[in-house]
Design an enzyme around this catalytic site. Sequence first.
Site, PDB file in Angstrom:
ATOM      1  NE  ARG A  34      49.913  34.932  39.224  1.00  0.00           N
ATOM      2  CZ  ARG A  34      49.012  34.976  40.204  1.00  0.00           C
ATOM      3  NH1 ARG A  34      49.224  34.287  41.296  1.00  0.00           N
ATOM      4  NH2 ARG A  34      47.917  35.694  40.097  1.00  0.00           N
ATOM      5  CG  LEU A  71      54.708  40.959  41.010  1.00  0.00           C
ATOM      6  CD1 LEU A  71      55.921  40.042  41.172  1.00  0.00           C
ATOM      7  CD2 LEU A  71      53.589  40.249  40.257  1.00  0.00           C
ATOM      8  CE  LYS A  94      51.182  52.294  46.868  1.00  0.00           C
ATOM      9  NZ  LYS A  94      50.230  51.434  47.570  1.00  0.00           N
TER      10      LYS A  94
END
Length: 330
Positions: A34, A71, A94
Site C-alpha cells: 500500500r 495479507l 492459512k
Amino acid sequence: MLRIGILGAARIARQFCDGVRGSDKVTVAAVASREAGKAEAFARDLGVARAVASYEALLDDADIDAVYNPLPNSLHAAWSIRAAEAGKHVLCEKPLGPGAEEVRAMFAAAARAGVKLAEAYPYLAQPHVRTLRDLIAGGAIGAVRQLYASFGFMLDRPRDIRWDASLGGGALLDVGCYTVSLARVVLDERPTRVAAAPDWAESGVDRSMVATLEHKSGAAAQVAASFAMAHQRFALIVGEEGVIETNFWNHTSAEFPASVRLRKSHAPNAPFALVPADAVNGFRAEAESFADYVAGGAWSGATQQQSLDIAETLDAILASARSGAGVLLA
Ligand SMILES: NC(=O)c1ccc[n+]([C@@H]2O[C@H](COP(=O)([O-])OP(=O)(O)OC[C@H]3O[C@@H](n4cnc5c(N)ncnc54)[C@H](OP(=O)(O)O)[C@@H]3O)[C@@H](O)[C@H]2O)c1
C-alpha cells in the site's frame, strides 16, 4: 517458471522469498504494498525485480501468473477473489478465510475464473509430513485412535495483527489451524462434534484455545493453540499398534529440521526410533508444488475438500468457545 507477485510486504513474505530464491520452477517477480517505499525496500532487501505501489496494479500486471497472498486473515478472501477474477492463480496464506463462508466463495471464484487456489501450509509439502503420512497409510501404527497436537508461542508484539479481532486475529485462526489441518489430514475424516475451552484476550481474540474433535470412526483429536506460552510445536499420534511423535515444524529449514519418531509396539518400555526425513526449506517445497499444480500436476497441500473441512471445523470451535456448548458438524 511460475511468476509470482506478492500482495503486501508482510513479514512472512520475506521468509517466502528467501525460501524460493534460486528455484528453477518459481520466481518472485514483483511485490506490491500500500506504500510505494515499503514495496521498494522489500524488493531491494529480497532481490525482487519489481516493486509495485498498489495491490490493484499487481493484479493488472500481465507479467504475473500467480499471486501469493500473505495479507491479514480478514483480507484473504477479498483479495484472493479479486486475484482470481484478474486471472491469477492464488497461493493464499492459512487460514484461507476467517470463516467457511468466505472459503466457499474463494473456491467458487477460482472455479469461475479457471485458476488454481490453494491454502499455504508449508508443513504439508515437507518430507517429514510425507514420511508421517506414508507411515500411517502403510499401517505402521495401525488405525489411528487419538491425536494430540499443540502449537503455541509467546506473542510479545502488542500491535501485531494477531491481536486484532477485525483483522481475523486469535490463536485458533493463527496457529490452531495447523493442528486442525493435521488432524484432518492424518485422520482422513472431518469431525462430527467439537467442544472448545478458550482463554480470551482483552482485545476480544482468543489468546489460547484447546478443543476436542470427535469423529464418526470413533477417533478423537485434541488440538491446542496459544499466544501465551513457551515455544511449542508438537504432535502425538496414537494408533492401535504404535505411536508417532513429531515436533511438527510448520516450515522447516536446515537450521530447524523436523523429526518423526516411531514406536511400533504395545510394550510400555519399547524405545522410539527416529525415522529419517530430509530437511528442506518448507516455503520452497510448497511453492514448487504449487507450480506443479498450476502446470496440471499434483498439489502436496490440503485439497479443496480438506480446506473447506478445516474452515468449518475452525468455525465450529469458535462457536463452541463462545457458547460454552459442544457444536455438531453436519
Ligand atoms: N505459513 C506460515 O508459516 C505463516 C507464518 C506467519 C504468518 N502466516 C500468515 O501470513 C499472513 C501475514 O502474517 P504476517 O505475520 O506476515 O503479517 P504482517 O507482517 O503484519 O503483514 C501483513 C501485511 O498485510 C498488509 N496489510 C494490508 N492491510 C493491512 C491492515 N489493515 N493491517 C495490517 N497489514 C495490512 C501489509 O502490507 P503492506 O503494508 O505492504 O501493504 C502487511 O505487511 C497471515 O495470514 C498469517 O496467518 C503464515
